[in-house]
Design a protein around this motif. Sequence first.
Motif, short mmCIF file in Angstrom:
data_model
loop_
_atom_site.label_atom_id
_atom_site.label_comp_id
_atom_site.label_asym_id
_atom_site.label_seq_id
_atom_site.Cartn_x
_atom_site.Cartn_y
_atom_site.Cartn_z
N CYS A 25 -5.15 9.83 2.35
CA CYS A 25 -3.69 9.75 2.21
C CYS A 25 -3.16 11.11 1.79
CB CYS A 25 -3.31 8.68 1.17
SG CYS A 25 -3.87 9.05 -0.50
N GLU A 26 -1.86 11.32 1.92
CA GLU A 26 -1.24 12.56 1.48
C GLU A 26 -0.42 12.26 0.23
OE1 GLU A 26 -0.47 15.43 0.29
OE2 GLU A 26 -0.89 16.32 2.24
N PRO A 27 -0.97 12.54 -0.96
CA PRO A 27 -0.27 12.16 -2.20
C PRO A 27 1.13 12.79 -2.33
CG PRO A 27 -2.49 12.90 -2.67
CD PRO A 27 -2.25 13.18 -1.22
N LEU A 28 1.32 13.97 -1.71
CA LEU A 28 2.63 14.63 -1.82
C LEU A 28 3.74 13.80 -1.17
CD1 LEU A 28 1.61 18.31 -1.01
CD2 LEU A 28 2.21 17.36 -3.25
N GLU A 29 3.35 12.93 -0.22
CA GLU A 29 4.36 12.12 0.49
C GLU A 29 4.53 10.74 -0.14
OE1 GLU A 29 2.80 11.98 4.44
OE2 GLU A 29 3.22 14.11 4.81
N LEU A 30 3.84 10.49 -1.25
CA LEU A 30 3.88 9.15 -1.84
C LEU A 30 4.69 9.13 -3.12
CD1 LEU A 30 0.06 8.37 -1.54
CD2 LEU A 30 1.86 7.40 -0.10
N SER A 31 5.42 8.02 -3.34
CA SER A 31 6.10 7.86 -4.63
C SER A 31 5.06 7.37 -5.64
CB SER A 31 7.23 6.84 -4.51
OG SER A 31 6.66 5.55 -4.35
N LEU A 32 5.43 7.41 -6.92
CA LEU A 32 4.51 6.94 -7.97
C LEU A 32 4.13 5.47 -7.75
CD1 LEU A 32 3.28 8.07 -10.64
CD2 LEU A 32 5.12 6.86 -11.83
N LYS A 33 5.13 4.67 -7.36
CA LYS A 33 4.88 3.24 -7.14
C LYS A 33 3.94 3.03 -5.95
CE LYS A 33 6.48 0.84 -10.31
NZ LYS A 33 5.46 0.05 -11.00
N VAL A 37 -0.69 -1.46 2.29
CA VAL A 37 0.24 -1.23 1.18
C VAL A 37 1.67 -1.34 1.66
CG1 VAL A 37 1.08 0.58 -0.39
CG2 VAL A 37 -1.36 0.24 -0.11
N GLU A 38 2.50 -2.04 0.88
CA GLU A 38 3.92 -2.10 1.20
C GLU A 38 4.57 -0.84 0.65
OE1 GLU A 38 5.83 -5.88 0.48
OE2 GLU A 38 7.76 -4.85 0.30
N MET A 39 5.21 -0.07 1.53
CA MET A 39 5.84 1.18 1.12
C MET A 39 7.22 0.89 0.52
SD MET A 39 3.28 2.95 2.05
CE MET A 39 3.66 4.69 1.92
N ASP A 40 7.81 1.90 -0.10
CA ASP A 40 9.10 1.70 -0.76
C ASP A 40 10.20 1.25 0.22
OD1 ASP A 40 7.88 2.40 -3.07
OD2 ASP A 40 8.73 4.42 -3.20
N ASP A 41 10.08 1.67 1.50
CA ASP A 41 11.12 1.29 2.47
C ASP A 41 10.86 -0.08 3.09
OD1 ASP A 41 9.00 1.66 4.20
OD2 ASP A 41 9.89 3.33 5.30
N GLY A 42 9.86 -0.81 2.59
CA GLY A 42 9.58 -2.17 3.07
C GLY A 42 8.56 -2.22 4.20
N SER A 43 8.23 -1.08 4.81
CA SER A 43 7.23 -1.07 5.88
C SER A 43 5.83 -1.21 5.27
CB SER A 43 7.33 0.23 6.69
OG SER A 43 6.97 1.31 5.86
N VAL A 44 4.86 -1.54 6.13
CA VAL A 44 3.47 -1.65 5.64
C VAL A 44 2.63 -0.56 6.30
CG1 VAL A 44 1.39 -3.10 5.65
CG2 VAL A 44 3.62 -4.12 5.14
N ARG A 45 1.86 0.14 5.46
CA ARG A 45 0.90 1.12 6.02
C ARG A 45 -0.50 0.75 5.57
NH1 ARG A 45 2.32 7.21 4.88
NH2 ARG A 45 0.28 7.48 5.86
N VAL A 46 -1.45 1.02 6.45
CA VAL A 46 -2.84 0.69 6.09
C VAL A 46 -3.63 1.99 5.93
CG1 VAL A 46 -4.91 -0.62 6.71
CG2 VAL A 46 -2.65 -1.46 7.40
N PHE A 47 -4.16 2.21 4.75
CA PHE A 47 -4.93 3.42 4.46
C PHE A 47 -6.43 3.09 4.52
CE2 PHE A 47 -0.84 3.82 2.42
CZ PHE A 47 -0.45 5.12 2.72
N ASP A 48 -7.25 4.13 4.76
CA ASP A 48 -8.71 3.94 4.76
C ASP A 48 -9.28 4.42 3.43
OD1 ASP A 48 -9.15 2.94 7.41
OD2 ASP A 48 -8.58 4.94 8.14
N GLY A 49 -10.16 3.62 2.85
CA GLY A 49 -10.79 4.00 1.58
C GLY A 49 -12.30 3.89 1.68
N TYR A 50 -12.98 4.70 0.88
CA TYR A 50 -14.45 4.73 0.96
C TYR A 50 -15.06 4.79 -0.45
CZ TYR A 50 -12.85 6.51 5.44
OH TYR A 50 -12.18 6.67 6.62
#
Length: 425
Positions: A116-124, A50-63
């Motif tokens: 993921c930690e939803p509290l640290e994520l923006s809506l987008k 996922v591209e974060m709001d600051d332009g960096s990319v983070r990869v999350f694990d999903g199941y």
Amino acid sequence: MAVKRRTSQDVLLSTALENFYNAAEEMGLEDDLVEILSRSERRVCVSIPVEMDDGSVRVFDGYRVVHSSALGPAKGGIRFHPQVSIDETEALAFMMTWKCSLAGIPYGGGKGGVCCEPLELSLKEKERITRTFAARIEPFVGAWTDVPAPDVNTGAQEMVWFMDTISKIRGQLEPAVFTGKPVPLWGSKGRNAATGLGVATCALELLRVLGKDPKDTTVAVQGFGNVGSFTAKFLHDAGVKVVAICDITGTYYCKDGIDVNKAMEHTQKNPKRLLEGYTQPGLEKSDPNDLLYLDVDVLLPCAMEGAINKSNADKVKAKHIVEGANGPLTPEADEILRPKGIYIVPDFLANSGGVIGSYFEWCQNLAGFFWSEEEYNQRLTSIMKSNFQRVWEYSKEKKVEMRRAAFMVAIKRVADAVKMRGVFL
Ligand code: NAD
């Protein structure tokens, strides 16, 4: 039982397996069925770049796990939480198999999650995680394969993003792939109150089989969120005296009964939906935990896991307990309370109104025809009553407590379906 028991390092999965093996042994379930049902049909792990709001990319694990689809498409929520793992997801999928089976609806059990930690994520950012996760699990979800729903930290908005993404990938609207959608977008009227209506119906059924008049009954409800507030409201509307309610701000006690509708109006005006500041004549306020130790006919813990545990179970004076929350009594608390002759209506029976409500939404989506709230509530009440009755009778017939009876009824229905469908070639 000759079966070699499967184990896990994950506490939740090892408990789910142990509960299953113990009940299977007590029921005399055939080894082949034990082997089949102790494994999940499918465990899918995906990466979610996922591209974060600051332009960096983070990869999350999903199941996404399907434990069993013997009775129908898998059903189960998707949670966003930092502790999500594949084993925890599998444990929750197991529990959904038994819950849907006990509820008598044509569903198997599934569960999903994103670490993921939803509290640290923006809506987008949350939207991008949801849509990429949806795209990655797209081959595995469908109205007749696996039907996700909201869970911890996900709700109607996430379900709309999921539905929209899958619909765009498939080039057609796919409302029945997800439940828990908002009413204007293929959701259903009645869902908001469904779990509480189911909990209250179980409590009223318990009073009925015990020959007690609701009007001569006192109850205390722990938690005044979605489940607790509607549970208290439906019991109050049925004439039961709700002497106490509570949330994190305290216990609110009135020996003549709480005016539950007024308390709900109060929380609706509070931005955090809290009871803080609620008042009525004769009201006494004290510590939130005090509610658990009141001498009432029925205690309904509807707040959180582990509320009654080995450190406080001996203080509980209620005559009976109906579990509205998931796992409000620890196994140790169960051991302490059972010898007192207390009837405990287990969580996966009492709070199954939510998943039955999801089933109603799916039915309406597939038919493209919507029911009124009255129709929804009437059907829900009738299903809850017959499910309660089935467990009550089975527990009397087999002389086991209600939790064990519910488990056995649930496992039997899935095992019978596996037997009838047969092992593939
Ligand atoms: P919620 O967040 O809407 O409400 C939780 C309530 O419990 C709040 O009033 C909160 O103040 C109160 N609370 C929390 N900690 C407390 C404490 N220590 N003492 C007293 N009160 C406390 O949550 P909910 O949706 O009502 O869910 C409650 C439980 O029911 C959870 O275990 C959930 O997993 C389970 N459940 C919910 C549904 C559903 O449809 N919402 C369905 C099945 C099971």
